[in-house]
Design an enzyme around this catalytic site. Structure first.
Site, PDB file in Angstrom:
ATOM      1  N   HIS A 273      -8.964 -64.307 -65.438  1.00  0.00           N
ATOM      2  CA  HIS A 273     -10.265 -63.693 -65.130  1.00  0.00           C
ATOM      3  C   HIS A 273     -10.765 -64.073 -63.745  1.00  0.00           C
ATOM      4  O   HIS A 273     -11.702 -63.465 -63.222  1.00  0.00           O
ATOM      5  CB  HIS A 273     -11.294 -64.106 -66.185  1.00  0.00           C
ATOM      6  CG  HIS A 273     -12.259 -63.007 -66.524  1.00  0.00           C
ATOM      7  ND1 HIS A 273     -12.699 -62.077 -65.604  1.00  0.00           N
ATOM      8  CD2 HIS A 273     -12.867 -62.673 -67.697  1.00  0.00           C
ATOM      9  CE1 HIS A 273     -13.532 -61.232 -66.179  1.00  0.00           C
ATOM     10  NE2 HIS A 273     -13.657 -61.567 -67.454  1.00  0.00           N
ATOM     11  N   ARG A 274     -10.179 -65.083 -63.091  1.00  0.00           N
ATOM     12  CA  ARG A 274     -10.574 -65.425 -61.729  1.00  0.00           C
ATOM     13  C   ARG A 274     -10.121 -64.355 -60.744  1.00  0.00           C
ATOM     14  O   ARG A 274     -10.712 -64.190 -59.664  1.00  0.00           O
ATOM     15  CB  ARG A 274      -9.977 -66.771 -61.330  1.00  0.00           C
ATOM     16  CG  ARG A 274     -10.418 -67.944 -62.177  1.00  0.00           C
ATOM     17  CD  ARG A 274      -9.619 -69.196 -61.854  1.00  0.00           C
ATOM     18  NE  ARG A 274      -8.183 -68.984 -62.018  1.00  0.00           N
ATOM     19  CZ  ARG A 274      -7.250 -69.897 -61.734  1.00  0.00           C
ATOM     20  NH1 ARG A 274      -7.618 -71.083 -61.273  1.00  0.00           N
ATOM     21  NH2 ARG A 274      -5.975 -69.634 -61.922  1.00  0.00           N
TER      22      ARG A 274
END
Length: 434
Positions: free
Chosen positions: A407-408
């Protein structure tokens, strides 16, 4: 002048290795190209070749010595005509080569292993022939075949090798093929090696066999633990109708039979994944701290099970390859992986991974991201179930495809676009060959 033989860096990221086996003895003559040792890295067992000619004066490190830092002196070589009695390792403490990053948990420098150093008082008589086998006279066997033979009690005497230069390989032992491709076992490895967890002893009274973890298994445990602890995973699943792809596979295999090429479902899924990443380039990325790396080529790492662990050989530029080229490459890479012959550039890198457990009948899987990549696609089995087909309710072969995203680097909307693109290509497989 003494020539120091040091623990080699067999890959750009290798920091230490295990001296698995010496293929020479003190006093043996070697020449460039002779195999002198087997070095076990976190990925494979590889052979260390001599690059100089001379006589082995001292084996500084004993067989089985683990976690030897790159650059440590493991043996010394006396040049031809030089007295072995004069050869003493330059330093009692290992000389460690500089690496790109410091290793916080690296073990302290080791003293020389039990193999004695050469001193004038007990130097071997280099002028007299030794009652030892030279490297050329020893049984030539691959590291994997050696381990299998030892584990199963198979005698290598009388076995004719079919490998290079008559070398005995796994196929010569009559052992069935290992299973491929497979996926990481995140639950087991994370639970067993999580640094913050309390490692409990086995329950009392239960028969148990304790085995030391191999270098590969320790690396798998460490990397997957780090992945789950440091990478914010999120998961999306798309259920795909496999029937059109299975039909196309049958037609293509009928046409390719004369060329000796057979496509697997995994080959077609690798191509579909690569095309989906080309269609949604924001998913073909990698998190870089203060930067985001965007790749202009799709290199797919495919999980392959090998003896004692797994490895991820890479199908490079999969989006530009034909499905027959992918099938040929995947078959060759899987075979090299099982024989422990992958070169570092064949398994290091990749922009995304695929792990297929469908052949084991697994309905659905949630794979662990292979750092530093930002996504891994997990494939389940095709299951026949009710489905809307051509506007009516019918039966179809449905496959669950679940992708783990970092998700980064990848947001939910981008991830959803990738999954939609992948499902569309699987269900309209003519897009794969157009």
């Amino acid at each position: 002048m003494a020539i120091e033989l040091k623990m080699p860096a067999l890959s750009p990221t290798m920091e230490k290795g295990t001296l698995a086996k010496w293929l020479v003895a003190e006093g043996d003559l070697v020449k460039p190209g002779d195999m002198i040792a087997e070095i076990e890295t976190d990925k494979a067992t590889m052979e260390f070749e001599a690059i100089d000619e001379g006589r082995i004066a001292s084996l500084v490190m004993a067989e089985g010595t683990a976690d030897v830092p790159v650059g440590t002196v493991i043996a010394t070589l006396a040049e031809e005509g030089e007295a072995a009695a004069a050869i003493v390792p330059a330093a009692a403490e290992p000389e460690v080569a500089k690496v790109a990053e410091p290793v916080a948990d690296a073990p302290p420098a080791r003293a020389p292993a039990p193999a004695p150093l050469i001193t004038p008082q007990h130097a071997p008589d280099v002028s007299a022939p030794r009652a030892r086998l030279s490297p050329a006279d020893k049984v030539r066997v691959s590291p994997l075949a050696q381990r299998i033979a030892e584990a199963k009690g198979i005698s290598l005497a009388g076995i004719t090798g079919t490998g290079p230069n008559g070398r005995i390989v796994r196929a010569d032992l009559g052992v069935g093929p290992l299973v491929a491709p497979a996926a990481p076992a995140p639950v087991v490895t994370v639970a067993a090696s999580a640094p913050a967890a309390v490692i409990a002893p086995p329950p009392a009274g239960v028969p148990v066999v304790t085995e030391k973890l191999s270098s590969m298994r320790r690396t798998i445990a460490r990397r997957l633990t780090e992945s789950k602890q440091t990478v914010p995973h999120f998961y999306l699943t798309a259920r795909c109708n496999l029937d059109p792809l299975l039909k196309l596979r049958g037609e293509l295999n009928a046409g390719l039979a004369a060329r000796g090429v057979k496509l697997s479902v995994n080959d077609l899924l690798i191509k579909a994944m690569a095309l989906a990443l080309i269609e949604v380039p924001d998913a073909n990325v990698q998190f870089g701290g203060e930067e985001l790396y965007r790749f202009s080529r799709v290199d797919i790492s495919m999980a392959v099970a090998i003896d004692g662990g797994l490895i991820t050989p890479i199908i490079k530029d999969a989006g530009a390859l034909s499905v027959s080229a992918i099938a040929t490459a995947s078959k060759a890479l899987a075979a090299k992986a099982r024989d422990g012959k992958l070169a570092p550039e064949e398994y290091q890198g990749g922009t995304a991974s695929i792990s297929n457990l469908g052949m084991f009948g697994i309905d659905e899987m949630f794979p662990v991201i292979n750092p530093p990549q930002a996504l891994i696609l997990g494939i389940g089995a095709g299951v026949e179930q009710p489905w809307k087909v051509d506007g009516q309710l019918g039966l179809a072969t449905i496959m669950a495809a679940t992708t783990s995203f970092d998700h980064r680097a990848i947001d939910g909307a981008v991830a959803a676009q990738f999954m939609a693109a992948f499902r569309a290509i699987v269900e309209q497989p003519m897009l794969i060959i157009c």
